[in-house]
Design an enzyme around this catalytic site. Structure first.
Site, short mmCIF file in Angstrom:
data_model
loop_
_atom_site.label_atom_id
_atom_site.label_comp_id
_atom_site.label_asym_id
_atom_site.label_seq_id
_atom_site.Cartn_x
_atom_site.Cartn_y
_atom_site.Cartn_z
N CYS A 243 1.20 34.59 -26.68
CA CYS A 243 0.34 33.98 -25.65
C CYS A 243 -0.06 35.10 -24.70
O CYS A 243 0.49 35.22 -23.61
CB CYS A 243 1.09 32.92 -24.86
SG CYS A 243 2.06 31.80 -25.86
N GLY A 247 -3.23 39.67 -20.58
CA GLY A 247 -2.90 40.91 -21.27
C GLY A 247 -2.03 41.90 -20.50
O GLY A 247 -1.85 43.03 -20.95
N LYS A 249 1.33 41.90 -19.99
CA LYS A 249 2.51 42.29 -20.76
C LYS A 249 2.11 42.95 -22.07
O LYS A 249 2.76 43.88 -22.54
CB LYS A 249 3.42 41.09 -20.99
CG LYS A 249 4.06 40.61 -19.69
CD LYS A 249 5.04 39.50 -19.91
CE LYS A 249 5.37 38.84 -18.58
NZ LYS A 249 4.21 38.10 -17.99
N GLU A 268 -4.04 34.96 -28.43
CA GLU A 268 -4.35 34.16 -27.23
C GLU A 268 -5.23 32.99 -27.65
O GLU A 268 -6.12 33.13 -28.48
CB GLU A 268 -5.03 35.04 -26.18
CG GLU A 268 -5.78 34.32 -25.08
CD GLU A 268 -4.93 33.39 -24.21
OE1 GLU A 268 -3.79 33.76 -23.86
OE2 GLU A 268 -5.41 32.29 -23.91
N ASP A 292 -4.47 29.13 -31.72
CA ASP A 292 -3.26 28.46 -31.25
C ASP A 292 -2.04 29.25 -31.74
O ASP A 292 -1.92 29.52 -32.94
CB ASP A 292 -3.25 27.03 -31.82
CG ASP A 292 -2.17 26.18 -31.17
OD1 ASP A 292 -1.16 26.75 -30.71
OD2 ASP A 292 -2.34 24.96 -31.14
N ASP A 309 5.35 34.36 -23.72
CA ASP A 309 5.19 34.25 -22.26
C ASP A 309 4.36 33.00 -22.06
O ASP A 309 3.15 33.04 -21.95
CB ASP A 309 4.47 35.50 -21.74
CG ASP A 309 4.39 35.55 -20.22
OD1 ASP A 309 5.11 34.79 -19.56
OD2 ASP A 309 3.58 36.34 -19.71
N CYS A 362 6.92 32.23 -15.85
CA CYS A 362 6.82 32.61 -14.45
C CYS A 362 7.18 31.39 -13.62
O CYS A 362 6.33 30.80 -12.95
CB CYS A 362 5.39 33.06 -14.16
SG CYS A 362 5.28 33.58 -12.48
C1 LIG Z 1 1.58 32.80 -18.81
S1 LIG Z 1 0.08 33.19 -19.58
C2 LIG Z 1 0.46 34.72 -20.40
C3 LIG Z 1 0.41 35.91 -19.48
C4 LIG Z 1 0.40 37.23 -20.23
N1 LIG Z 1 1.55 37.37 -21.09
C5 LIG Z 1 0.34 38.43 -19.30
O1 LIG Z 1 1.37 39.04 -19.02
O2 LIG Z 1 -0.76 38.76 -18.86
C6 LIG Z 1 0.01 32.05 -20.89
C7 LIG Z 1 -1.21 32.19 -21.80
O3 LIG Z 1 -1.02 31.33 -22.91
C8 LIG Z 1 -2.28 30.84 -23.30
N2 LIG Z 1 -2.04 29.65 -24.13
C9 LIG Z 1 -2.01 28.35 -23.77
N3 LIG Z 1 -1.74 27.57 -24.84
C10 LIG Z 1 -1.60 28.41 -25.89
C11 LIG Z 1 -1.35 28.20 -27.27
N4 LIG Z 1 -1.17 26.99 -27.78
N5 LIG Z 1 -1.30 29.29 -28.08
C12 LIG Z 1 -1.47 30.52 -27.59
N6 LIG Z 1 -1.73 30.78 -26.29
C13 LIG Z 1 -1.79 29.73 -25.45
C14 LIG Z 1 -2.99 30.59 -22.00
O4 LIG Z 1 -4.39 30.57 -22.20
C15 LIG Z 1 -2.53 31.79 -21.17
O5 LIG Z 1 -3.44 32.85 -21.29
#
Ligand SMILES: C[S@@+](CC[C@H](N)C(=O)[O-])C[C@H]1O[C@@H](n2cnc3c(N)ncnc32)[C@H](O)[C@@H]1O
Length: 423
Positions: A243, A247, A249, A268, A292, A309, A362
């Site tokens: 996820c 970007g 991490k 993502e 997904d 994450d 978070c």
């Molecule tokens: C907490 S953020 C991640 C932050 C990122 N790791 C960073 O450090 O910048 C969660 C991310 O998961 C994405 N997301 C939501 N549902 C998801 C899914 N089913 N599969 C993959 N990504 C998903 C969201 O769009 C969001 O960008």
């Protein structure tokens, strides 16, 4: 996002821009508490007030109770503003309500609005948090409402945070970033790549504009570093961020992977956020995919390290987004925790035996931290690793194998990290 554009459009002096910033950020941060106070002073329920009139009352109440602006000036400015709304009765109403507000100071109002609701409600109101969030913090800290640590946690969450930067390894050293970041910048106490800014606009720094460095909370850095350093006993070539948007991490992991000859895939769900991942990771050889996370296909031999994450309530970063605390709702939790568990469960199937997944949120809310980990470990495919040795030098950690960081303890966002090894 709206404020900086407005400030430059109106061409305010830096002093006036500072006041406008304090008034608008302060007001949105304290919104729920301000509304409770206004509710005690208005003959009409807050929900029935015209929105522009309510906003003027909120700004006025904040000025009267939270700034050193003299009361008569705060009331006068608010009444003048009310005259511009086109609502003829607005000026009289604003005048009447704010005169009642001015009869007490902030602390007397906090006592008044929480008198019948108990000590947790009082703390929540004083530090401008919805009570359910204060309760979640208390639960995560195993603290009662009278506990000094709960007050410290809420106060730190209500204070303006420092901006943290990451010097992406291989692209810029921390020493170079520190030298560019201004005289008040300091080295982060925990992450070898962290710089804490003393003020100023990070976007004005060349390393930030070119992606050699990024804006990233030091706690986020620590979670990525922990995953990179955890012992996986074997091949170490294939890393996955399930996820990844926007970007932060992924960029740090990509830099660390590159230093070891490993390769990162960053996935993502949303295209526009995947575009941000591409931008953040452009200088490394990262495969960015959109889709997904639950549908990411396994690879031959499995991944060695995965970070989940997960999408979460974000209760751990409320200090960085002044209005967010009033937009969240406890009913968001059930759907989020189900998604978190599905993503984490799928990540486990993508690991090779011995491979490790870092589950990161978070948030300090137990439902989406330890709660999800407990539900996952019940299935018996993974072992929970003691994460603390992979957060070296980080003080004030709980005596648990998972790590929960806090603004009032480490000066980071309230990041949670669990490390799980596939059997
Ligand atoms: C907490 S953020 C991640 C932050 C990122 N790791 C960073 O450090 O910048 C969660 C991310 O998961 C994405 N997301 C939501 N549902 C998801 C899914 N089913 N599969 C993959 N990504 C998903 C969201 O769009 C969001 O960008």
């Amino acid at each position: 996002l709206a404020l900086p554009a407005l400030l430059s459009e109106r061409g305010l002096s830096s002093r006036d821009a500072g006041l406008a910033t304090e008034l608008s950020y302060g007001t949105v941060r304290a919104l729920g508490t301000l509304d409770d106070i206004i509710g005690q002073c208005s003959s009409r329920p807050v929900a029935d007030l015209d929105r522009p009139v309510l906003d003027i009352l909120r700004l006025g109440t904040y000025q009267l109770l939270r700034t050193r602006i003299p009361s008569h000036a705060g009331v006068y400015a608010s009444v003048e503003l009310a005259r511009t709304t086109g609502n003829e009765r607005a000026a009289g109403l604003v005048n009447a309500v704010l005169r009642k507000v001015a009869r007490r100071d902030w602390y007397a109002w906090i006592a008044a609005i929480s008198a019948e609701r108990g000590p947790l409600a009082r703390l929540a109101a004083q530090y401008a948090h919805p009570e359910w969030i204060a309760a979640a913090f208390a639960d995560a800290l195993s603290a009662g409402p009278e506990d000094a640590e709960l007050e410290l946690a809420l106060a730190a969450d209500d204070a303006r945070p420092q901006t943290h930067l990451v010097a992406r390894p291989g692209a810029i050293s921390r020493t170079e970033l520190l030298a560019l970041a201004g005289p008040n910048a300091t080295a982060g106490p925990y992450s070898p790549y962290a710089v804490r800014l003393g003020g100023g606009d990070p976007g004005a720094l060349e390393p930030i504009r070119t992606g050699r460095a990024g804006v990233q909370d030091e706690g986020s850095q620590l979670c990525a570093i922990a995953l990179a350093n955890v012992d996986t006993g074997g091949r170490d070539e294939r890393w996955l961020d399930l996820c990844a948007g926007p970007g932060g991490k992924a960029a740090l992991l990509a830099a660390l992977a590159a230093g070891r000859g490993a390769h990162l895939r960053a996935n993502e769900l949303r295209e526009h956020r995947a575009a941000l991942v591409r931008q953040a990771t452009a200088r490394w050889n990262v495969e960015v995919t959109v889709g997904d996370g639950v549908a990411v296909e396994p690879i031959a031999g499995g991944y060695d390290r995965i970070i989940v994450d997960a999408p979460c309530t974000g209760l751990g970063a409320l200090r960085r987004r002044p209005e967010a605390r009033w937009r969240r709702d406890p009913s968001d939790l059930a759907e989020l925790t189900d998604l978190q568990l599905r993503l984490l469960g799928h990540a486990v199937t993508l690991l090779r035996p011995g491979g490790v997944v870092a589950y990161v949120t978070c948030s300090p809310h137990r439902a989406e931290t330890g709660g999800v980990v407990e539900r996952l470990t019940e299935a018996g495919q993974v072992d929970l690793i003691d994460a603390r040795p992979y957060f070296p030098g980080v003080d004030k950690l709980d005596q648990t194998p998972t790590v929960q960081l806090w603004p009032h303890r480490q000066g980071t966002d309230a990041m949670f990290c669990a490390l799980l090894r596939r059997r």
